[in-house]
Write a protein that holds these residues in place. Structure first.
Motif, short mmCIF file in Angstrom:
data_model
loop_
_atom_site.label_atom_id
_atom_site.label_comp_id
_atom_site.label_asym_id
_atom_site.label_seq_id
_atom_site.Cartn_x
_atom_site.Cartn_y
_atom_site.Cartn_z
N PRO A 33 0.66 -0.93 -0.30
CA PRO A 33 0.06 0.01 -0.37
C PRO A 33 0.48 1.23 -0.09
N SER A 34 0.67 2.05 -0.65
CA SER A 34 1.07 3.45 -0.62
C SER A 34 0.91 3.95 0.95
N GLY A 35 1.86 4.86 1.52
CA GLY A 35 1.89 5.32 2.98
C GLY A 35 2.35 4.36 4.08
N TYR A 36 3.09 5.62 5.19
CA TYR A 36 4.21 4.80 5.34
C TYR A 36 3.24 3.36 6.19
N GLY A 37 4.55 2.71 6.93
CA GLY A 37 3.26 1.47 7.03
C GLY A 37 3.96 1.03 8.35
N PRO A 38 4.39 -0.09 9.42
CA PRO A 38 5.07 -0.21 10.93
C PRO A 38 6.71 0.47 10.84
N SER A 39 7.44 -0.58 9.30
CA SER A 39 8.56 -0.52 9.75
C SER A 39 9.43 0.69 9.36
N ASP A 40 8.42 1.96 8.94
CA ASP A 40 8.93 3.57 8.55
C ASP A 40 8.58 3.95 9.58
N LEU A 41 7.19 3.63 10.76
CA LEU A 41 7.23 4.61 12.01
C LEU A 41 8.08 4.38 13.21
N LEU A 42 8.89 2.74 13.26
CA LEU A 42 9.58 2.73 14.11
C LEU A 42 10.84 2.76 13.80
N SER A 43 10.98 2.84 12.28
CA SER A 43 12.56 3.26 12.10
C SER A 43 12.69 4.66 12.03
N ALA A 44 11.59 6.33 12.56
CA ALA A 44 11.23 7.58 12.68
C ALA A 44 11.92 7.54 13.30
N TYR A 45 11.08 6.90 14.74
CA TYR A 45 10.77 7.44 16.35
C TYR A 45 11.84 6.73 17.23
N ASN A 46 13.14 5.54 16.22
CA ASN A 46 13.76 5.12 16.70
C ASN A 46 12.75 4.36 17.74
N LEU A 47 11.72 3.32 17.86
CA LEU A 47 11.09 2.53 18.43
C LEU A 47 11.68 1.42 18.50
N PRO A 48 11.50 0.23 19.83
CA PRO A 48 11.90 -1.11 19.20
C PRO A 48 11.09 -2.07 18.83
N ALA A 49 11.11 -2.83 17.86
CA ALA A 49 10.31 -4.16 17.43
C ALA A 49 8.94 -4.89 18.32
N ASN A 50 8.30 -5.37 18.32
CA ASN A 50 7.12 -6.46 19.21
C ASN A 50 6.95 -5.90 20.24
N GLY A 51 7.54 -4.85 20.96
CA GLY A 51 7.02 -3.98 21.63
C GLY A 51 5.26 -4.22 22.11
N GLY A 52 5.20 -3.69 23.63
CA GLY A 52 3.47 -4.48 23.87
C GLY A 52 3.01 -4.52 25.05
N ALA A 53 3.50 -5.91 24.73
CA ALA A 53 2.88 -6.66 25.94
C ALA A 53 2.74 -7.03 26.96
N GLY A 54 1.92 -7.36 27.61
CA GLY A 54 1.04 -6.82 28.41
C GLY A 54 0.39 -5.36 28.68
#
Length: 569
Positions: A87-108
């Protein structure tokens, strides 16, 4: 020699990178579309508001904008995406890269989305988005997804195409940022503040520690009442869109108890970060909201001098439809779309709070970024209108209205405690108990700061008592800052019984992975003095440290434990 076969996964990865680059740098649609075109006749994208502007006080509008000039690739259909198309538009990998965030987070974590009206396709659309990007399934069946009405039941309101698009945007953004979190969709009966506020209360009462609100309306004198009725929830991170109509204050973004979230234009570049951001501003009536509240008092952690009341915003994230995000919405819509608006930035920030760990009991998490400004990307260019003083509508170094303190650079700025320098140092609030109380800690049983418990300084934590007690504990959630590798603490246990009945112990839960480590095994000693225990950390992960003293409530052999000097290094 034959031509090597390239796997579908490799083809898809390569195409994703090409499309993301084209989209981010030129505003063009995906390479596989029928006509690769720029966003409209000029650099200004063609958009439509998903919700009509309210004409009455106390009626809210959603803050989502849909691109109407983006043609999706041929392989994209209303119900599916070919493995060779993106799809056009930013996806999850773009947003995690832009904001220096860990992948696979949020458990609990449980993130609540509060919107008005019903989206009948919410769960199936969420499944389509998560499947496309390889995110774990989040369904009613596996317990990850739930949908309730504003009172917590299943008497869903009337379906509405505009709000359904908003719901899809919100669900997709929290999925992108915190894919392992549970998601609760709470649907208000109408867009009235009273119904939306009731939905917020239901979300909190149901256990959500993170609540995203992508709606707003004009301020009025009843806002202070609404503050106390719906948004005064200490220990819960509540995010609210700042608005999409350029300079001007809106409610509930103006609430003193929430994190107001502004919007940026996010573009890939050749910098060390790989991204750049500026204030989102398309026209005099389209851009991120900001300003000075006419009614809400200023929170104690806001120190800007040009607004005597609450200033909007606190932080920001991508919102410009020209650099918008990919969303899957099929209810009276075409499936894959590019959406923007501060309806995107609010759930993104809610997801970041979820990555950062459970807010401190009694805290309003909107204060966290103000204590850790160096852990944010400062946005310094652009404006969303004309105002005085100018910082309320014009970006610059430090705090400004349109982008607040900046955008996420990791999770540190959104956690209780945190590092102010981005390197080594404590990530805990009141880890040495020198506040003279247990601020920053959640306690159970008999627990208090005591001068008798000090190892160094004036105070330490006393768990248990010289009188018979039961289990006593203190706990704190924090994010390990960059450069850190361990958490350590001192302990001194008085235990005249045996470890069968009484003991001191400590555990460290990695909230990012869901694993728990015992850093102090059950210990029962008497007169051994101060000793040290420690546990290993992974920088960027969220942890919960729990310190415990167990007494069997039997007179004559009372057990109690001193803890002090809890540090991260």
């Amino acid at each position: 020699m034959g031509i090597p076969r390239i796997s579908r996964a490799a083809q898809r990865t390569a195409l994703t990178g090409l499309v993301s680059l084209a989209f981010a740098t030129t505003g063009m649609v995906a390479a596989g579309s029928a006509q690769a075109q720029t966003a409209g006749a000029s650099s200004t994208p063609h958009v439509k508001r998903l919700c009509s502007q309210p004409t009455k006080h106390r009626v809210m509008a959603c803050k989502a904008l849909a691109r109407t000039d983006v043609v999706q690739p041929h392989a994209l259909t209303v119900n599916a995406v070919s493995p060779l198309a993106v799809p056009s538009g930013y996806g999850p990998s773009d947003l995690l890269s832009a904001y220096n965030l860990p992948a696979n987070g949020g458990a609990g974590a449980t993130i609540a989305i509060v919107d008005a009206q019903d989206d009948p396709n919410a769960e199936s659309d969420l499944a389509a988005y998560r499947s496309q990007y390889g995110l774990p399934a989040c369904t009613t069946a596996n317990g990850c997804f739930s949908k309730v009405d504003q009172n917590g039941g299943t008497n869903y309101p009337t379906a509405d195409a505009g709000w359904a698009g908003e719901i899809s945007l919100d669900l997709d953004m929290v999925s992108a940022i915190a894919p392992n979190a549970h998601i609760m969709l709470v649907e208000a009966s109408t867009a009235n503040m009273s119904d939306l506020g009731t939905a917020v209360n239901t979300a909190v009462a149901s256990g959500a520690k993170y609540v995203s609100n992508s709606y707003g309306g004009s301020e009025d004198a009843s806002d202070l009442t609404a503050d106390n009725q719906y948004f005064k929830h200490p220990g819960v991170a509540i995010t609210v869109s700042a608005g999409d109509s350029a300079y001007g204050a809106e409610y509930p973004a103006a609430s003193q108890y929430v994190t107001s979230v502004g919007g940026t234009a996010l573009k890939k570049d050749s910098s060390a970060r790989g991204w750049s951001e500026s204030v989102w501003h398309t026209s005099s009536t389209e851009g991120t909201g900001s300003g000075c509240s006419a009614y809400d008092p200023k929170p104690s952690w806001q120190t800007d001098s040009g607004c005597s009341k609450r200033a909007i915003s606190d932080v920001s994230a991508v919102a410009d439809p020209a650099t918008g995000v990919a969303v899957y919405d099929s209810y009276q819509a075409t499936g894959w779309n590019v959406y923007g608006g501060t309806s995107a930035s609010a759930p993104i920030i809610a997801g970041v709070y979820a990555l950062a760990g459970t807010p401190g009991t009694g805290d309003y998490p909107s204060k966290y970024p103000y204590a850790h400004t160096s852990a944010l990307n400062d946005v310094t260019t652009g404006s969303n209108g004309t105002c005085s003083p100018s910082y309320l509508c014009t970006a610059g170094p430090g705090y400004d209205g349109p982008t607040g303190l900046g955008t996420p650079n990791g999770t540190t700025a959104f956690a209780t405690g945190g590092s102010t320098g981005g390197g080594t140092g404590t990530a805990l609030t009141n880890g040495t108990f020198e506040a003279g109380n247990l601020s920053g800690w959640t306690s159970t049983g008999s627990a208090a700061a005591s001068s008798a418990a000090a190892h160094t300084g004036t105070y330490g934590a006393l768990l248990g008592s010289s009188s018979p007690t039961n289990t006593s504990s203190i706990a704190q959630t924090f994010t390990a800052p960059t450069g850190s590798s361990k958490v350590s603490f001192g302990y001194d246990v008085t235990c005249p019984d045996t470890v069968t009945y009484d003991w001191a112990t400590a555990t460290l839960k990695d909230n990012t992975t869901g694993t728990t480590t015992t850093v102090l095994p059950k210990t029962c000693t008497n007169g051994a003095g101060w000793k040290t225990a420690s546990g290993s950390l992974t920088a960027g992960h969220s942890y919960t440290l729990t310190l415990t003293s167990k007494d069997d409530n039997y007179a004559g052999d009372e057990t109690y434990t001193y803890y002090d000097d809890v540090t991260v290094s």
